[in-house]
Design a protein around this motif. Structure first.
Motif, PDB file in Angstrom:
ATOM      1  N   TYR B   7      44.156  53.607  38.477  1.00 21.32           N
ATOM      2  CA  TYR B   7      44.080  52.565  39.277  1.00 21.32           C
ATOM      3  C   TYR B   7      43.581  51.267  38.613  1.00 21.32           C
ATOM      4  O   TYR B   7      42.755  51.098  38.071  1.00 21.32           O
ATOM      5  CB  TYR B   7      43.092  53.105  40.480  1.00 21.32           C
ATOM      6  CG  TYR B   7      43.252  54.364  41.106  1.00 21.32           C
ATOM      7  CD1 TYR B   7      44.325  54.349  42.107  1.00 21.32           C
ATOM      8  CD2 TYR B   7      42.590  55.309  41.011  1.00 21.32           C
ATOM      9  CE1 TYR B   7      44.502  55.572  42.610  1.00 21.32           C
ATOM     10  CE2 TYR B   7      42.651  56.556  41.695  1.00 21.32           C
ATOM     11  CZ  TYR B   7      43.715  56.694  42.126  1.00 21.32           C
ATOM     12  OH  TYR B   7      43.712  58.030  42.913  1.00 21.32           O
ATOM     13  N   THR B  12      38.480  44.045  41.973  1.00 20.55           N
ATOM     14  CA  THR B  12      37.672  45.148  42.035  1.00 20.55           C
ATOM     15  C   THR B  12      38.214  46.641  41.888  1.00 20.55           C
ATOM     16  O   THR B  12      37.668  47.515  41.552  1.00 20.55           O
ATOM     17  CB  THR B  12      36.913  45.312  43.241  1.00 20.55           C
ATOM     18  OG1 THR B  12      37.609  45.741  44.290  1.00 20.55           O
ATOM     19  CG2 THR B  12      36.023  43.961  43.609  1.00 20.55           C
ATOM     20  N   ALA B  13      39.430  46.676  42.247  1.00 20.51           N
ATOM     21  CA  ALA B  13      40.230  47.789  42.444  1.00 20.51           C
ATOM     22  C   ALA B  13      39.909  48.877  43.227  1.00 20.51           C
ATOM     23  O   ALA B  13      40.599  49.911  43.436  1.00 20.51           O
ATOM     24  CB  ALA B  13      40.364  48.585  40.970  1.00 20.51           C
ATOM     25  N   ILE B  14      39.173  48.369  44.338  1.00 20.73           N
ATOM     26  CA  ILE B  14      38.891  49.224  45.392  1.00 20.73           C
ATOM     27  C   ILE B  14      40.092  49.328  46.536  1.00 20.73           C
ATOM     28  O   ILE B  14      40.380  50.720  46.724  1.00 20.73           O
ATOM     29  CB  ILE B  14      37.540  48.670  46.242  1.00 20.73           C
ATOM     30  CG1 ILE B  14      36.409  48.696  45.491  1.00 20.73           C
ATOM     31  CG2 ILE B  14      37.317  49.218  47.434  1.00 20.73           C
ATOM     32  CD1 ILE B  14      35.324  47.774  45.885  1.00 20.73           C
ATOM     33  N   THR B  15      40.756  48.572  46.575  1.00 21.82           N
ATOM     34  CA  THR B  15      42.248  48.678  47.301  1.00 21.82           C
ATOM     35  C   THR B  15      43.037  49.496  46.585  1.00 21.82           C
ATOM     36  O   THR B  15      43.485  50.287  47.335  1.00 21.82           O
ATOM     37  CB  THR B  15      42.646  47.177  47.733  1.00 21.82           C
ATOM     38  OG1 THR B  15      41.602  46.423  48.123  1.00 21.82           O
ATOM     39  CG2 THR B  15      43.740  47.164  48.922  1.00 21.82           C
ATOM     40  N   GLU B  17      42.426  51.872  44.778  1.00 24.73           N
ATOM     41  CA  GLU B  17      41.790  53.307  44.843  1.00 24.73           C
ATOM     42  C   GLU B  17      42.162  53.928  46.340  1.00 24.73           C
ATOM     43  O   GLU B  17      42.439  55.034  46.426  1.00 24.73           O
ATOM     44  CB  GLU B  17      40.201  53.334  44.763  1.00 24.73           C
ATOM     45  CG  GLU B  17      39.887  53.279  43.133  1.00 24.73           C
ATOM     46  CD  GLU B  17      38.115  53.331  42.968  1.00 24.73           C
ATOM     47  OE1 GLU B  17      38.093  53.423  41.726  1.00 24.73           O
ATOM     48  OE2 GLU B  17      37.701  53.059  43.801  1.00 24.73           O
ATOM     49  N   THR B  35      39.869  54.541  36.837  1.00 23.35           N
ATOM     50  CA  THR B  35      39.866  53.446  37.548  1.00 23.35           C
ATOM     51  C   THR B  35      39.815  52.025  36.428  1.00 23.35           C
ATOM     52  O   THR B  35      38.743  52.325  35.713  1.00 23.35           O
ATOM     53  CB  THR B  35      38.912  53.208  38.619  1.00 23.35           C
ATOM     54  OG1 THR B  35      39.391  54.023  39.675  1.00 23.35           O
ATOM     55  CG2 THR B  35      39.185  51.723  39.372  1.00 23.35           C
ATOM     56  N   PRO B  37      39.025  48.319  36.434  1.00 22.58           N
ATOM     57  CA  PRO B  37      39.044  47.120  37.525  1.00 22.58           C
ATOM     58  C   PRO B  37      39.080  45.823  36.235  1.00 22.58           C
ATOM     59  O   PRO B  37      38.807  45.988  35.264  1.00 22.58           O
ATOM     60  CB  PRO B  37      37.718  47.069  38.117  1.00 22.58           C
ATOM     61  CG  PRO B  37      36.817  48.084  37.072  1.00 22.58           C
ATOM     62  CD  PRO B  37      37.862  48.914  36.449  1.00 22.58           C
ATOM     63  N   PHE B  38      39.180  44.692  37.032  1.00 24.82           N
ATOM     64  CA  PHE B  38      38.918  43.253  36.420  1.00 24.82           C
ATOM     65  C   PHE B  38      39.664  43.240  35.239  1.00 24.82           C
ATOM     66  O   PHE B  38      39.329  42.814  33.978  1.00 24.82           O
ATOM     67  CB  PHE B  38      37.357  43.138  35.996  1.00 24.82           C
ATOM     68  CG  PHE B  38      36.333  43.322  37.341  1.00 24.82           C
ATOM     69  CD1 PHE B  38      36.495  42.583  38.371  1.00 24.82           C
ATOM     70  CD2 PHE B  38      35.626  44.673  37.262  1.00 24.82           C
ATOM     71  CE1 PHE B  38      35.600  42.434  39.126  1.00 24.82           C
ATOM     72  CE2 PHE B  38      34.585  44.551  38.462  1.00 24.82           C
ATOM     73  CZ  PHE B  38      34.897  43.633  39.364  1.00 24.82           C
ATOM     74  N   GLU B  40      41.545  40.965  33.869  1.00 19.48           N
ATOM     75  CA  GLU B  40      41.862  39.544  34.122  1.00 19.48           C
ATOM     76  C   GLU B  40      42.335  38.473  33.063  1.00 19.48           C
ATOM     77  O   GLU B  40      42.830  37.316  33.276  1.00 19.48           O
ATOM     78  CB  GLU B  40      40.253  38.920  34.653  1.00 19.48           C
ATOM     79  CG  GLU B  40      40.044  39.387  35.957  1.00 19.48           C
ATOM     80  CD  GLU B  40      38.480  39.203  36.146  1.00 19.48           C
ATOM     81  OE1 GLU B  40      38.254  38.654  37.201  1.00 19.48           O
ATOM     82  OE2 GLU B  40      37.470  39.648  35.267  1.00 19.48           O
ATOM     83  N   VAL B  70      47.171  40.939  41.119  1.00 22.42           N
ATOM     84  CA  VAL B  70      47.938  39.615  41.896  1.00 22.42           C
ATOM     85  C   VAL B  70      48.537  38.801  40.726  1.00 22.42           C
ATOM     86  O   VAL B  70      49.661  38.094  41.243  1.00 22.42           O
ATOM     87  CB  VAL B  70      46.673  38.886  42.490  1.00 22.42           C
ATOM     88  CG1 VAL B  70      47.227  37.418  43.087  1.00 22.42           C
ATOM     89  CG2 VAL B  70      46.310  39.621  43.968  1.00 22.42           C
ATOM     90  N   ARG B 110      41.004  37.742  46.920  1.00 20.59           N
ATOM     91  CA  ARG B 110      41.004  37.094  48.268  1.00 20.59           C
ATOM     92  C   ARG B 110      40.244  38.494  48.932  1.00 20.59           C
ATOM     93  O   ARG B 110      39.711  38.360  50.018  1.00 20.59           O
ATOM     94  CB  ARG B 110      42.289  36.699  48.571  1.00 20.59           C
ATOM     95  CG  ARG B 110      42.146  36.235  50.051  1.00 20.59           C
ATOM     96  CD  ARG B 110      42.741  34.936  50.127  1.00 20.59           C
ATOM     97  NE  ARG B 110      44.229  34.906  49.854  1.00 20.59           N
ATOM     98  CZ  ARG B 110      44.760  33.693  49.838  1.00 20.59           C
ATOM     99  NH1 ARG B 110      44.536  32.603  50.114  1.00 20.59           N
ATOM    100  NH2 ARG B 110      46.181  33.741  49.508  1.00 20.59           N
ATOM    101  N   THR B 111      40.870  39.450  48.821  1.00 23.70           N
ATOM    102  CA  THR B 111      40.593  40.963  49.280  1.00 23.70           C
ATOM    103  C   THR B 111      39.196  40.922  50.031  1.00 23.70           C
ATOM    104  O   THR B 111      38.579  41.105  51.111  1.00 23.70           O
ATOM    105  CB  THR B 111      40.993  41.972  48.973  1.00 23.70           C
ATOM    106  OG1 THR B 111      42.488  41.763  48.540  1.00 23.70           O
ATOM    107  CG2 THR B 111      41.334  43.074  49.943  1.00 23.70           C
ATOM    108  N   HIS B 112      38.275  40.833  48.883  1.00 24.13           N
ATOM    109  CA  HIS B 112      36.804  41.158  49.073  1.00 24.13           C
ATOM    110  C   HIS B 112      36.243  39.776  48.526  1.00 24.13           C
ATOM    111  O   HIS B 112      35.564  39.765  47.614  1.00 24.13           O
ATOM    112  CB  HIS B 112      36.444  42.435  48.132  1.00 24.13           C
ATOM    113  CG  HIS B 112      37.095  43.484  48.460  1.00 24.13           C
ATOM    114  ND1 HIS B 112      36.732  44.285  49.741  1.00 24.13           N
ATOM    115  CD2 HIS B 112      37.836  44.444  47.910  1.00 24.13           C
ATOM    116  CE1 HIS B 112      37.290  45.454  49.873  1.00 24.13           C
ATOM    117  NE2 HIS B 112      37.835  45.340  48.673  1.00 24.13           N
TER     118      HIS B 112
END
Lengths: 270, 270
Positions: B7, B12-15, B17, B35, B37-38, B40, B70, B110-112
């Motif tokens: 993931y 954050t990679a929450i979405t 996941e 997972t 995340p970040f 960037e 994104v 934007r999501t979180h």
């Protein structure tokens, strides 16, 4: 009035919401959102179809439907409405079946189920966060995965709870209060678990706003007090080489995942 | 050793996941999940690409990647790896652009994000749940959206916290304890807010197991005690016409969404 959006599921609809929300948040426009969970019978599905069709007639625009409906008969009824369907489950299941060489076995309520041993760990972690919030108890720190420390209202409690709820992480938290500031140091109970300690900090101006909402005009909330506490605590973090994060511009999701990322703790999934 | 799954996100990679987990949970096989995340920077993206390619070489199978990246340059690097990409954002953004007649404006985080007034309400709701857990205080019930009641360890605390965290709902909770059972009734402080009260119950056998994990061999955990408490409380729910839900086979997600569904409380999204 924004474009109408429906999140529909034969389960909780949480996944449909998360998915739709992530996709729609890429668009700079307003949406009017409705969630319809637990569409578990054909009768209920027909009612929802009617609702979608009514929405089309009333607004003149086809409503958007994000769904995660597992039952094929129920899905067919929703599909037959005037709405535009965005079905992320089925869009990806077919190509994955081919790749994996395995047929999907769609079962309702599998995403958020209690059918795994990890679920008990998660509930344990939630109770742990509650019982070890705000320095209430320092007796169970040996069981902690991480111990969050920082001034009052810098984000420790929501972050601890999110870590437990989303990732099954046992997070204790401990506040440094005004009385500690003259000679700020880590309590010996915390020092014994120094490797688990992670600091949170926050811009004094933001802290002042947050505390003012709680106790307006108090010394506790004064900008002067906020500045002093943040300065003392950050100095201590540096002196003790405690890793820390400024929470000012971050949501709990971001804070929690950054903590996991920096500490190397494993993200469990439920 | 299951098929390797990654993931990946520049946030954050929450979405990623949640999305990947929902899709993969349809398959009756094991996955080995990581997972990241970040992601960037381009450098970090190249490292991840290398990791994915190494995984392909080591296992002989192309790893699965669920991502919500994104930034287009970072996405391109991940795409150029040997992994199989499942990109739910872009799969749906293009058709939605056409439908809405609006170009997406992808922005990271934007999501979180905390860029909305609702975020403060959510943090308030979390603190509310903490401060009004387990009958600690009955002074703030006028501010509650819902008041969960039931025997000890039937699921009140995790449900209250989930309601606050996920939906921004202010949930207080109140336990009926052994000493209440001889003449069980709603305390007058609760009676004044009867419309907000929602009951939770649980199968005595399951309650016995849960309590035994906490205090093995105690009267509190005995099957006899659990049976008696559940019976008394359910009788009171019926007598007082308090709506209630049996939590035995439900996850916190299911309990929380069912409560919202039955009470008609609005689900906020963050």
């Amino acid at each position: 009035m924004g474009r109408k959006v429906f999140y529909i599921s034969d389960g909780t609809a949480i996944t449909a919401e998360v998915f739709g929300h992530a996709v729609l948040s890429q668009f700079p426009i307003e949406f009017e959102q409705t969630t319809i969970p637990f569409v578990e019978t054909l009768t209920k599905a027909e009612e929802v179809k009617q609702k979608l069709n009514d929405c089309f007639i009333t607004t003149g625009e086809r409503p958007l439907v994000f769904h995660s409906i597992v039952n094929p008969e129920i899905r067919a009824i929703i599909y037959s409405s005037e709405a535009l369907d965005y079905d992320f489950l089925n869009t990806f299941v077919a190509p994955l079946e081919q790749q994996l060489g395995v047929k999907a076995e769609p079962r309702i309520h599998r995403t958020h189920s209690i059918d795994n041993a990890a679920y008990n760990d998660r509930i344990d972690a939630i109770h742990y966060a509650m019982d070890n919030d705000d320095g209430i108890s320092l007796k169970n720190l040996d069981r902690a995965d991480v111990i969050l420390v920082g001034v009052s209202r810098c984000g420790k409690t929501p972050s601890s709870l999110y870590l437990s709820m989303q990732f099954g992480i046992k997070a204790a938290n401990y506040p440094f209060i005004a009385e500690d500031m003259d000679n700020l140091k880590l309590p010996s109970e915390l020092k014994a678990h120094k490797k688990k300690i992670f600091g949170l900090t926050i811009d004094p101006m933001r802290l002042h706003e947050i505390r003012n909402q709680r106790l307006e005009g108090s010394t506790y909330a004064s900008l002067r007090q906020c500045r002093m506490e943040v300065k003392e605590v950050e100095m201590m973090f540096k002196k003790e080489r405690i890793p820390f994060l400024n929470t000012t511009y971050h949501s709990v999701e971001e804070i929690a995942t950054k903590i996991l990322s920096e500490t190397g703790l494993e993200r469990k999934m439920f």
